[in-house]
Motif scaffolding. Structure first.
Motif, PDB file in Angstrom:
ATOM      1  N   GLU A 153      -7.016  -6.653  -0.495  1.00 50.46           N
ATOM      2  CA  GLU A 153      -7.610  -5.821   0.545  1.00 50.46           C
ATOM      3  C   GLU A 153      -8.697  -5.149   0.298  1.00 50.46           C
ATOM      4  N   GLY A 194       0.919  -1.200  -0.006  1.00 43.37           N
ATOM      5  CA  GLY A 194       0.181   0.038   0.117  1.00 43.37           C
ATOM      6  C   GLY A 194       0.997   1.181  -0.016  1.00 43.37           C
ATOM      7  N   THR A 222      -7.422   0.350  -0.426  1.00 47.09           N
ATOM      8  CA  THR A 222      -6.229   0.007   0.337  1.00 47.09           C
ATOM      9  C   THR A 222      -4.873   0.319  -0.426  1.00 47.09           C
TER      10      THR A 222
END
Length: 195
Positions: A92, A49, A96
């Motif tokens: 996710e 991320g 994200t």
């Protein structure tokens, strides 16, 4: 090929550190008019991320990274060096910005032997920018689990080619099936992920 079950959306909607090693041994399937192209995933890298300085999303939301910020279970495909496509699996919850790069496949059906490395993997599978944002829960391009497949022996290492990312370059976020002949590169130092 033995019977296989397509992975559900919930498989991808988890922490990237869990999804990445769980992808090893799964089958990447692209149905074509000539028959399915199938490869077993043997090497991946996790990108966590915007806080991960090696991730494309560390530069924020851009037209290029839109799919990576999107919902889980979609493909994030991009071009490197202006000629090689690379494919990531988005993980996710929506927003994200995390994904798992597919680095190498073991050929199973209708694939050339040249599947070591993310660019060669995409070329062998016929993956290009037209698959950007593709839903991996679709019927034409998806990841599946072989019924009764044994859990592979997994090793980890630092990711490859991300030296620009400072301390993030050394994190053990590359996962591969130990001893598999199709892994793109065996590092000089490795860490067993499951002894």
């Amino acid at each position: 090929m033995t019977s296989a079950r397509k992975l559900p959306r919930s498989f991808y909607d988890r922490d990237t550190i869990l999804v990445a090693p769980d992808l090893l041994g799964k089958l990447l399937v692209r149905n074509t008019p000539e028959g399915p192209r199938i490869g077993r995933i043997v090497e991946v890298e996790a990108y966590l991320g915007p806080h991960d300085l090696a991730a494309h999303t560390s530069k924020g939301l851009t037209p290029r990274t839109r799919a990576m910020f999107g919902p889980p279970g979609h493909a994030y495909v991009y071009l490197i060096y202006g000629m090689h496509h690379c494919m990531n699996v988005v993980t996710e919850p929506d927003g994200t910005g995390a994904a798992v790069l597919l680095r190498a496949l073991e050929p199973v059906a209708n694939l050339s032997d040249n599947t070591r490395g993310p660019g060669r993997l995409c070329k062998a599978m016929g993956i290009d920018k037209s698959y950007y944002g593709h839903d991996l829960c679709s019927d034409d391009f998806f990841i599946a689990e072989e019924q009764g497949a044994q859990s592979p022996k997994i090793a980890t290492s630092a990711r490859i080619g991300v030296d620009y990312a400072g301390e993030w370059a050394e994190k053990p976020l590359r996962f591969y099936i130990e001893g598999n002949a199709y892994v793109s590169r065996v590092p000089s130092r490795k860490t067993p992920a499951n002894p």
